[in-house]
Design a protein around this motif. Structure first.
Motif, mmCIF file in Angstrom:
data_model
loop_
_atom_site.group_PDB
_atom_site.id
_atom_site.type_symbol
_atom_site.label_atom_id
_atom_site.label_comp_id
_atom_site.label_asym_id
_atom_site.label_seq_id
_atom_site.Cartn_x
_atom_site.Cartn_y
_atom_site.Cartn_z
ATOM 1 N N MET A 34 0.850 -1.175 0.000
ATOM 2 C CA MET A 34 0.000 0.000 0.000
ATOM 3 C C MET A 34 0.893 1.234 0.000
ATOM 4 N N THR A 35 0.613 2.132 -0.905
ATOM 5 C CA THR A 35 1.410 3.359 -0.981
ATOM 6 C C THR A 35 0.622 4.507 -0.382
ATOM 7 N N THR A 36 1.325 5.336 0.315
ATOM 8 C CA THR A 36 0.684 6.525 0.882
ATOM 9 C C THR A 36 1.369 7.753 0.321
ATOM 10 N N HIS A 37 0.604 8.750 0.127
ATOM 11 C CA HIS A 37 1.146 10.007 -0.385
ATOM 12 C C HIS A 37 1.434 10.927 0.783
ATOM 13 N N ALA A 38 2.491 11.666 0.623
ATOM 14 C CA ALA A 38 2.827 12.648 1.664
ATOM 15 C C ALA A 38 1.763 13.738 1.665
ATOM 16 N N ASN A 39 1.635 14.385 2.757
ATOM 17 C CA ASN A 39 0.655 15.461 2.892
ATOM 18 C C ASN A 39 1.168 16.691 2.134
ATOM 19 N N THR A 40 0.914 16.709 0.833
ATOM 20 C CA THR A 40 1.366 17.824 0.004
ATOM 21 C C THR A 40 0.157 18.605 -0.461
ATOM 22 N N ALA A 41 0.128 19.842 -0.126
ATOM 23 C CA ALA A 41 -0.953 20.724 -0.559
ATOM 24 C C ALA A 41 -0.529 21.384 -1.866
ATOM 25 N N VAL A 42 -1.445 21.439 -2.786
ATOM 26 C CA VAL A 42 -1.165 22.079 -4.062
ATOM 27 C C VAL A 42 -1.224 23.592 -3.860
ATOM 28 N N GLN A 43 -0.145 24.249 -4.176
ATOM 29 C CA GLN A 43 -0.073 25.699 -4.015
ATOM 30 C C GLN A 43 -0.669 26.369 -5.254
ATOM 31 N N PRO A 44 -1.514 27.368 -5.078
ATOM 32 C CA PRO A 44 -2.057 28.094 -6.228
ATOM 33 C C PRO A 44 -0.947 28.856 -6.944
ATOM 34 N N ASP A 45 -1.140 29.002 -8.221
ATOM 35 C CA ASP A 45 -0.161 29.715 -9.040
ATOM 36 C C ASP A 45 -0.126 31.186 -8.633
ATOM 37 N N PRO A 46 1.044 31.739 -8.323
ATOM 38 C CA PRO A 46 1.100 33.143 -7.911
ATOM 39 C C PRO A 46 0.773 34.115 -9.046
ATOM 40 N N LYS A 47 0.811 33.634 -10.280
ATOM 41 C CA LYS A 47 0.496 34.506 -11.423
ATOM 42 C C LYS A 47 -1.006 34.724 -11.579
ATOM 43 N N ARG A 48 -1.805 34.017 -10.792
ATOM 44 C CA ARG A 48 -3.261 34.147 -10.936
ATOM 45 C C ARG A 48 -3.735 35.554 -10.644
ATOM 46 N N TRP A 49 -3.042 36.275 -9.757
ATOM 47 C CA TRP A 49 -3.449 37.646 -9.437
ATOM 48 C C TRP A 49 -3.178 38.579 -10.605
ATOM 49 N N LYS A 50 -2.087 38.330 -11.307
ATOM 50 C CA LYS A 50 -1.800 39.138 -12.499
ATOM 51 C C LYS A 50 -2.854 38.889 -13.573
ATOM 52 N N ALA A 51 -3.243 37.636 -13.742
ATOM 53 C CA ALA A 51 -4.274 37.307 -14.724
ATOM 54 C C ALA A 51 -5.614 37.925 -14.337
ATOM 55 N N LEU A 52 -5.948 37.861 -13.058
ATOM 56 C CA LEU A 52 -7.193 38.469 -12.585
ATOM 57 C C LEU A 52 -7.192 39.973 -12.827
ATOM 58 N N LEU A 106 -5.452 41.609 -15.119
ATOM 59 C CA LEU A 106 -5.519 41.858 -16.556
ATOM 60 C C LEU A 106 -6.942 41.680 -17.081
ATOM 61 N N LEU A 107 -7.607 40.630 -16.654
ATOM 62 C CA LEU A 107 -8.984 40.401 -17.097
ATOM 63 C C LEU A 107 -9.934 41.474 -16.562
ATOM 64 N N SER A 108 -9.730 41.883 -15.331
ATOM 65 C CA SER A 108 -10.565 42.941 -14.756
ATOM 66 C C SER A 108 -10.340 44.267 -15.472
ATOM 67 N N PHE A 109 -9.104 44.575 -15.783
ATOM 68 C CA PHE A 109 -8.797 45.814 -16.486
ATOM 69 C C PHE A 109 -9.378 45.811 -17.893
ATOM 70 N N ALA A 110 -9.297 44.681 -18.587
ATOM 71 C CA ALA A 110 -9.874 44.573 -19.925
ATOM 72 C C ALA A 110 -11.387 44.764 -19.876
ATOM 73 N N SER A 111 -12.033 44.187 -18.889
ATOM 74 C CA SER A 111 -13.480 44.357 -18.729
ATOM 75 C C SER A 111 -13.822 45.817 -18.441
ATOM 76 N N PHE A 112 -13.027 46.458 -17.605
ATOM 77 C CA PHE A 112 -13.223 47.869 -17.294
ATOM 78 C C PHE A 112 -13.114 48.726 -18.557
ATOM 79 N N LEU A 113 -12.145 48.435 -19.420
ATOM 80 C CA LEU A 113 -11.981 49.213 -20.654
ATOM 81 C C LEU A 113 -13.172 49.039 -21.590
ATOM 82 N N VAL A 114 -13.711 47.850 -21.668
ATOM 83 C CA VAL A 114 -14.880 47.613 -22.513
ATOM 84 C C VAL A 114 -16.069 48.417 -22.004
#
Length: 70
Positions: free
Chosen positions: A1-19, A21-29
């Motif tokens: 039986m294999t067990t996985h270590a307790n590894t939490a997936v970290q969110p991509d730090p670039k997601r805030w830049k994407a958010l 950019l998308l918010s700014f594009a919506s604002f311009l429209v």
């Protein structure tokens, strides 16, 4: 039986830049559409357009804007 270590997936730090950019594009429209709405009375006064002509101006703007978007 294999067990996985307790590894939490970290969110991509670039997601805030994407958010941002998308918010700014919506604002311009939204700002672009608002500017046209604000300019319509001046267009009517200077060019002597009727209410029906102003509808054509807005429709033409939306078609050109929507066509150039893709």
């Amino acid at each position: 039986m294999t067990t996985h270590a307790n590894t939490a997936v970290q969110p991509d730090p670039k997601r805030w830049k994407a958010l941002f950019l998308l918010s700014f594009a919506s604002f311009l429209v939204i700002m672009d559409a608002s500017i046209i709405q604000i300019a319509l009375p001046s267009i009517q006064e200077v060019l002597g357009y009727t209410q029906e002509s102003l509808q054509w101006v807005m429709s033409a703007f939306l078609l050109i804007f929507g066509g150039s978007y893709y």
